[in-house]
Design a protein around this motif. Structure first.
Motif, PDB file in Angstrom:
ATOM      1  N   ASP A  70       0.835  -1.272  -0.166  1.00 55.20           N
ATOM      2  CA  ASP A  70       0.083  -0.001  -0.007  1.00 55.20           C
ATOM      3  C   ASP A  70       0.707   1.042  -0.083  1.00 55.20           C
ATOM      4  N   TYR A  71       0.991   1.715  -1.228  1.00 56.77           N
ATOM      5  CA  TYR A  71       1.853   3.160  -1.277  1.00 56.77           C
ATOM      6  C   TYR A  71       1.272   4.505  -0.417  1.00 56.77           C
ATOM      7  N   GLY A  72       0.136   4.161  -0.016  1.00 56.10           N
ATOM      8  CA  GLY A  72      -0.410   4.993   0.938  1.00 56.10           C
ATOM      9  C   GLY A  72      -0.051   5.025   2.192  1.00 56.10           C
ATOM     10  N   ARG A  73       0.858   3.813   2.493  1.00 51.68           N
ATOM     11  CA  ARG A  73       1.684   3.888   3.877  1.00 51.68           C
ATOM     12  C   ARG A  73       3.050   3.724   3.893  1.00 51.68           C
ATOM     13  N   CYS A  74       3.494   2.974   2.612  1.00 56.44           N
ATOM     14  CA  CYS A  74       4.995   2.866   2.533  1.00 56.44           C
ATOM     15  C   CYS A  74       5.886   3.944   2.596  1.00 56.44           C
ATOM     16  N   GLU A  93     -12.009   6.309  -2.058  1.00 56.98           N
ATOM     17  CA  GLU A  93     -11.822   4.766  -2.235  1.00 56.98           C
ATOM     18  C   GLU A  93     -10.890   4.402  -3.443  1.00 56.98           C
ATOM     19  N   PHE A  94     -11.348   5.283  -4.492  1.00 56.08           N
ATOM     20  CA  PHE A  94     -10.792   4.885  -5.814  1.00 56.08           C
ATOM     21  C   PHE A  94      -9.210   5.125  -5.434  1.00 56.08           C
ATOM     22  N   VAL A  95      -8.855   6.276  -5.000  1.00 55.47           N
ATOM     23  CA  VAL A  95      -7.484   6.557  -4.917  1.00 55.47           C
ATOM     24  C   VAL A  95      -6.836   5.673  -3.967  1.00 55.47           C
ATOM     25  N   LYS A  96      -7.359   5.134  -2.811  1.00 60.63           N
ATOM     26  CA  LYS A  96      -6.826   4.328  -1.921  1.00 60.63           C
ATOM     27  C   LYS A  96      -6.674   2.957  -2.594  1.00 60.63           C
ATOM     28  N   ASP A  97      -7.487   2.691  -3.521  1.00 58.57           N
ATOM     29  CA  ASP A  97      -7.511   1.367  -3.999  1.00 58.57           C
ATOM     30  C   ASP A  97      -6.386   1.338  -5.145  1.00 58.57           C
ATOM     31  N   LYS A  98      -6.377   2.473  -5.806  1.00 59.40           N
ATOM     32  CA  LYS A  98      -5.178   2.438  -6.711  1.00 59.40           C
ATOM     33  C   LYS A  98      -3.688   2.532  -6.211  1.00 59.40           C
ATOM     34  N   ARG A 151      -2.878   0.521  -3.801  1.00 60.82           N
ATOM     35  CA  ARG A 151      -2.464  -0.786  -3.390  1.00 60.82           C
ATOM     36  C   ARG A 151      -2.094  -1.588  -4.606  1.00 60.82           C
ATOM     37  N   ILE A 152      -0.913  -1.991  -4.509  1.00 60.74           N
ATOM     38  CA  ILE A 152      -0.274  -2.466  -5.709  1.00 60.74           C
ATOM     39  C   ILE A 152       0.362  -3.701  -5.201  1.00 60.74           C
ATOM     40  N   SER A 185       3.023   9.765   0.899  1.00 60.63           N
ATOM     41  CA  SER A 185       2.037   8.566   0.984  1.00 60.63           C
ATOM     42  C   SER A 185       0.980   9.064   2.187  1.00 60.63           C
ATOM     43  N   CYS A 186       1.569   9.977   3.055  1.00 61.63           N
ATOM     44  CA  CYS A 186       0.771  10.545   4.293  1.00 61.63           C
ATOM     45  C   CYS A 186      -0.535  10.949   3.825  1.00 61.63           C
ATOM     46  N   THR A 187      -0.647  11.671   2.501  1.00 63.55           N
ATOM     47  CA  THR A 187      -2.125  12.250   2.251  1.00 63.55           C
ATOM     48  C   THR A 187      -2.951  11.083   1.901  1.00 63.55           C
ATOM     49  N   VAL A 188      -2.583   9.993   1.594  1.00 64.47           N
ATOM     50  CA  VAL A 188      -3.515   8.989   1.113  1.00 64.47           C
ATOM     51  C   VAL A 188      -3.942   8.124   1.944  1.00 64.47           C
TER      52      VAL A 188
END
Lengths: 381, 162, 294, 153
Positions: free
Chosen positions: B90-94, B132-137, B139-140, D56-59
């Protein structure tokens, strides 16, 4: 109702409306970072100041209790963005102190070199920001461009540009790559050459002198009383440097020159940074010369399963802004029981501000902040 | 000491910069040339790449990840009826700390030198779906797509963790 | 009818040249900072973009003030001879020019005071203080030139320097030129005298509440002021010019000096700036005046 | 930006106030106190306006996903046009995003600010939900007392 003692003029005493609030930050171009002062002003003169901190609070100390020992290393550099390495080193040193282990000599030297490089980047940024606060953008642009050269080296060594996540308990993550030292020497030569140019444009500039002379004077006693550390303390005439007084990493092997200046005003602090910059370059050269061969890390087994024995330790590191201290308590488990961080910017940013800013004109606030090298993320943590 | 002297003419010496080459890199046309390899550094910590053949789905990366960014996704079953799991990042966390690369026992998870990953928000989506769309995108599941340009990789060097 | 067209033509010409100079100035500053900088036509794009945006107004005084500021400077511009052409001919335009130039600043002051932002108010009070600072030395220099030429007409002063380069007032009265040059720096609001804009102190001062079209108008005002101020110096000290091309070239030389000083000096505090203007250029200007009179 | 990655080449520069800004760059994590400022800044910007969220923090919260004082997803509170991954993103990535945004604006693809108007209730509800946490703990009582005190005078 009695008029507050800070009211300055007779007219202001009568007229409450003469005092107005001005928000200096968070979205103010003179503010470096997400931080603010609420200034109460009469005309252009400040009568009272209220630091408006907390915009960057992330609860670091709490977050660190929830993560494994090694996982926290990815977190700590975020405490100060411009000078990340002292955090990693302080945290790792604290763990090593509790575990009672000695890291290999080569690792110590690599740590020292990265610390000093990080100091260079931070000094470049700080001097540039001071120039920008005075409206002189040229050195800022040139300095940040030169900072990029050091960041390249960091990137080559560690794989990351800003956050290096390079020190781990027991040493550093990898050895110096091939050709790296040559490049570092080249960059240092370049910086030494550039230093003459910085002098010309910033430190010999008559208007810079005019602006900074006498601004934000800190006496020798006050510097200690307020808890200033680092260049700010030494610019007030106090000979204290963690690198010499309580050596960590490889500083015990090196000849660190402590620079002291009497003066204590913004100009002295700016010149202090400038002289220490030169010393830092010399120190890196010295470390490169003395660096031994050998291992760069101890084998502590699987670090993910690392258990630190019960105990506590305080490790301090001299960063470019002052002393970074980590007080780590372990209960013998997989995670730290408590980590407390002492940042160098808090005394200057919150306490000294309330003494200095009143009676100052609005013109000087940005320059005052720049001269004290205040780093907002480590105030809030 | 030379420092502290001031002169009106000293700042004017900076004007010779006018005749120097600018340090700017014209980004889309030029790339950085300071490393042995062009662009970013040879061991850059960029987007992940994973050799799905080699990956055994041991979830070591999931356990070490400081920020809970890795999730093991079930992609099928083997002959014994056990689920085959592969990591999804999840690049929203990485935070690109590369601890997962360090612990990978089979050395299949690596980091490439690619770093640009951006998502444009779709105009037609409603506000709620968009989140949700962005969050989903972001996750790779890393695969071999970026494998030809390996960056951080502890295979050759000594393993750092573990 | 043709008169009106002429007036419009002069206005557009001044705006065009002013924006062109601004673009080149940005490029030069960027090069001094060792970077590539924007393309030279960036100023035109910026103004175009700003006028296409929505803008926030506080009340009608703000609208009026911004227009007044631009109109004041364009009106000034009509009295300035450009290579022998003048939109409105008078016999003593120097006095009129100096008088009208203040209107630009007053309009700006009116507009931003209406916005009610404390940063803007501080900025405007600084701008007006600065005006007090630079006008005294500048007038002193002009007084000397008026005395020696016996006229306050810019055309006549410019024509009196015709012939070789040695006839220029720049060569004849170098002290006066230096004083005027320093005052010009303050007049254009460039460093070290940009205390009224000072982003690091008061968040760009008068411009803090200007958005979209208002900022566009402020840009245009600045462009015209660059044109007018350099044109005055060219007429006073560099003997005007026989054709427009040479005139603009001379203006550009003056602007170049301004930009170069802008790039390498930080800003004074407002009280330091006024003190400086009233001591250094003022004493130079007075010395020049004494030399001229006796 | 620095001399090496000069963004002024594309005519992009920092502006001193939100009134003059076109694009709001949210560079990393957003704490609750900052969120209030971001919303205010965003609402002060004149239209058309765009938001570039990077890091990443904003997502999905990034590395601060389990912090008690940061929000995890910026897009819930203000509409975002383009999101870039990275922690921190390289300058090239930022420049790339800015250029993409420029292209998006030209093609009319970027118009998230319209969403803010259309779904104003949704965004406001989300904002209120988290900003309620930032009220002082002694909140209402204290205010009432103060009001009472002033009315007596």
């Amino acid at each position: 109702m009695d008029a507050p003692s800070y009211m300055l003029t007779k007219i202001a005493e009568k007229d409450d409306l003469a005092v107005y609030e001005l928000f200096f930050g968070p979205n103010h171009p003179g503010m470096h970072g997400n931080f603010g002062y609420v200034l109460e002003m009469i005309g252009t003169e400040i009568v009272k100041v209220r630091p408006n901190a907390g915009q960057l609070h992330r609860g670091f100390e709490k977050l660190m209790e929830q993560k494994l020992w090694v996982q926290n290393i990815a977190l700590v550099p975020r405490i100060c963005v411009v000078d990340p390495d002292p955090n990693e080193v302080a945290y790792c040193t604290a763990i090593e102190k509790i575990m009672g282990i000695e890291i290999p000599d080569r690792a110590k030297f690599i740590r020292t070199i990265t610390l000093e490089m990080s100091r260079l980047t931070s000094f470049l940024m700080g001097m540039g920001a001071l120039g920008a606060a005075l409206g002189l953008y040229t050195p800022m642009y040139i300095m940040t461009a030169d900072r990029d050269l050091i960041l390249d080296l960091f990137e080559w060594l560690t794989g990351g540009r800003i956050y290096h996540i390079f020190n781990i308990p027991g040493g550093v993550r990898n050895d110096l790559p091939e050709g790296w030292v040559d490049r570092l020497n080249k960059v240092l030569d370049h910086l030494e050459k550039r230093l003459i140019e910085y002098d010309k444009i910033l430190f010999e500039n008559p208007i810079v002198h005019k602006r900074l002379k006498g601004l934000g004077y800190v006496s020798k006693e006050d510097a200690v009383r307020f808890g200033l550390t680092g260049p700010n303390l030494r610019a007030s005439g106090n000979p204290y440097d963690v690198r010499v007084d309580d050596p960590y990493a490889a500083y015990a092997y090196l000849d660190v020159k402590v620079i002291i200046q009497e003066g204590g005003d913004a100009l002295t602090r700016a010149v202090q940074v400038r002289i220490e910059f030169e010393e830092t370059i010399k120190l890196i050269r010295q470390a490169l010369k003395l660096m031994p061969e050998g291992e760069v890390r101890l084998n502590l087994g699987n670090l993910a399963m690392l258990k630190v024995p019960k105990g506590e330790a305080y490790a301090k590191v001299e960063s470019s802004k002052g002393e970074f201290g980590y007080y780590v308590v372990s209960d013998g488990g997989m995670k730290p029981y408590r980590v407390a961080v002492r940042g160098p910017s808090l005394p200057a940013g919150l306490l000294l501000a309330q003494k200095h800013l009143p009676k100052m004109k609005i013109d000087d606030v940005a320059a005052w902040m720049g001269s004290l090298a205040i780093c907002p993320p480590d105030i809030d943590k | 000491m030379a420092l502290g002297d001031k002169s009106v003419y000293s700042p004017l010496t900076t004007l010779k910069n006018l005749f120097k080459r600018p340090m700017t890199i014209k980004y889309p046309k030029e790339i950085l040339r300071v490393f042995p390899k062009e662009g970013v550094s040879p061991n850059y910590r960029g987007l992940h790449t994973n050799d799905l053949e080699k990956c055994v789905g041991c979830a070591a990366c999931q356990r070490i990840c400081p920020f809970d960014a890795i999730e093991m996704k079930i992609i099928g079953q083997n002959e014994q009826g056990r689920a085959i799991k592969k990591p999804v990042v999840d690049y929203g966390r990485c935070s690109f700390c590369a601890f997962c690369v360090d612990v990978c026992p089979t050395n299949s998870l690596k980091m490439s030198r690619h770093y640009i990953y951006k998502i444009k928000t779709v105009k037609s989506l409603s506000a709620k779906d968009e989140v949700e769309f962005v969050k989903d995108k972001f996750r790779i599941m890393p695969d071999e797509k970026l494998g030809d340009d390996i960056g951080y990789n502890t295979g050759k060097a000594k393993k750092v963790l573990g | 009818m043709i008169e009106i067209l002429r007036v419009f033509l002069f206005g557009f010409f001044a705006i065009f040249i002013g924006l062109f100079f601004m673009g080149i100035g940005r490029k030069i500053i960027a090069r001094i900072q060792l970077r590539l900088g924007p393309p030279f036509y960036q100023a035109f794009l910026d103004v175009g973009k700003l006028f296409s945006r929505k803008s926030i107004t506080h009340n009608f005084v703000m609208d009026l003030g911004m227009v007044m500021s631009l109109a004041g400077l364009v009106a000034t511009m009509l009295f300035v001879p450009i290579a022998g052409h003048t939109a409105i001919k008078t016999s003593s335009n120097l006095i009129v020019i100096m008088y009208l130039m203040a209107i630009g600043y007053l309009g700006m002051a009116m507009a931003v005071a209406a916005s009610g932002n404390p940063n803007a108010t501080i900025g405007v009070s600084r701008a007006l203080t600065m005006m007090l600072g630079y006008e005294v030395p500048f007038f002193t220099v002009m007084l000397g030139l008026i005395i020696i030429n016996g006229t306050s007409s810019l055309e006549l002063i410019a024509n009196s320097q015709a012939g070789s380069i040695l006839n220029w007032n720049m060569i004849k009265f170098p002290l006066g030129f230096i004083a005027a040059e320093i005052a010009l720096q303050a007049m254009m609001g460039e460093k070290p005298f940009d205390a009224m804009i000072a982003p690091a102190e008061i968040a760009s001062g008068p411009m803090v509440e200007l958005s979209g079209k208002y900022l566009g108008l402020a840009f245009l005002t600045h462009a015209v002021s660059i044109f007018v101020e350099t044109a005055i110096i060219v007429n006073l000290f560099m003997g005007g010019a026989s054709n427009i091309f040479t005139f603009v070239l001379k203006q550009f030389e003056i602007y170049l000096i301004t930009v170069i000083i802008e790039a390498v000096f930080p800003r004074f505090k407002i009280e330091q700036a006024v003190k400086f203007l009233w001591t250094v250029p003022m004493s130079i200007a007075l010395l020049q005046l004494v030399l001229i009179v006796f | 930006m620095t001399s090496r990655w000069d963004v002024e080449r594309f005519g992009i520069g920092p502006m001193a106030t939100p009134r003059q800004a076109d694009v709001l760059l949210v560079t990393g994590y957003v704490s609750l106190k900052t969120l209030k400022r971001i919303i205010r800044t965003y609402e002060q910007m004149p239209e058309p306006k765009w938001v570039l969220a990077f890091g990443s923090c904003t997502v999905n919260g990034g590395i601060y996903w389990d912090s008690y004082n940061t929000i995890t997803n910026l897009a819930e509170y203000i509409p975002v046009d383009i999101t870039v991954s990275g922690c921190m993103p390289r300058p090239e990535a930022v420049m790339d995003a800015l250029q993409t945004l420029m292209k998006m604006i030209q093609s009319g693809e970027a118009g998230a600010y319209k969403k803010y108007k259309e779904n104003y209730e949704y965004y406001k509800a989300n904002q209120d939900r988290v900003l309620r946490k930032t009220y002082p703990i002694l909140g209402e009582k204290l205010i009432q007392n103060e009001e009472a005190a002033t009315s007596i005078e």
